[in-house]
Write an enzyme that holds these catalytic residues in place. Sequence first.
Site, PDB file in Angstrom:
ATOM      1  N   LYS A   1       0.844  -1.269  -0.476  1.00 32.24           N
ATOM      2  CA  LYS A   1      -0.264  -0.008  -0.391  1.00 32.24           C
ATOM      3  C   LYS A   1       1.049   0.733   0.042  1.00 32.24           C
ATOM      4  O   LYS A   1       2.132   1.568   0.546  1.00 32.24           O
ATOM      5  CB  LYS A   1      -0.874  -0.323   1.281  1.00 32.24           C
TER       6      LYS A   1
ATOM      7  N   ASP B   1      -2.077  -1.309  10.478  1.00 31.37           N
ATOM      8  CA  ASP B   1      -2.531  -1.226   9.238  1.00 31.37           C
ATOM      9  C   ASP B   1      -3.183  -2.246   9.152  1.00 31.37           C
ATOM     10  O   ASP B   1      -3.173  -2.178   7.107  1.00 31.37           O
ATOM     11  CB  ASP B   1      -0.956  -1.011   8.426  1.00 31.37           C
TER      12      ASP B   1
END
Length: 293
Positions: free
Chosen positions: A24, A149
């Site tokens: 990401k 995350d």
Amino acid sequence: MGIVVMEAIGNVPGWGEKWPAPAKLNLMLRITGRRADGYHLLQTVFQMLDLCDWLTFHPAADGRVSLAMPIPGVAEAEDLTVRAANLLKSHTGCEAGVIIEVEKNLPMGGGLGGGSSDAATTLVVLNHLWGLNLSKQELMALGLQLGADVPVFVFGHSAWAEGVGEDLRAIEIPESWVVIIKPDCHVNTGEIFRSDGLTRNSESITMSDFLAGEDRNDCTQEVCRVYRPVKDAIDALSVYSNARLTGTGACVFAQFSEKELALSACQSLKDDWSVFLARGLNTSPLYGKLEKV
């Protein structure tokens, strides 16, 4: 867990296949305040990439969770994929076992979320393979116990995040080509967030503001001050496009509208830097794979 149940689990499609754990990027990061408990209030935007680790899951009749190839110097029980599988087992009472095979492609400590993504893929895939039927929200809540995350990778879509990063809303972002440089350093995130020089009073913006070009990262100045290799990487990549820090780094990235332009930048940079070429994705390839099994 009985033999019949174990055989049923072993026959579920997806065992022995490779499952993606995508990287990401944080395309923007604003620090809008600080809570009394010390946590920072953020606005950030996550986008997945087609750059992935790959995980393969094999049923284990003994009910244990283990790695096919443990990482030297790292206790197996501390591996995020093992912790994710054991958390899923303890939360649901599942007695099944699994051997997890991990093919690492994402750079460690670069801010691309490799370990968190591996944990999220483990939660999502074992939820399917073990027939546990937990909702995405339940899996995200479990993921938060493993790392800040992890929920966004379970969420599986480009996301606008607020609060301490736990409030996620889907957002559609152009799926640009991306060139990423991994500088030869590891940024200590805690150190950066404790720094006196960090901006902590940015005004909140809207999704529309971001899509119109408000893509500042409030950590960039402080990270570049403390970690010279990050500043050098931004300077090198800025020759080809607008270079930015993802999260607290250490990776920096630049977006390109054409693949040829991104490839050209990679070719020019690869002799001096560790460089990756990727494509931004609005939907995680993990869910694309899940729909096909």
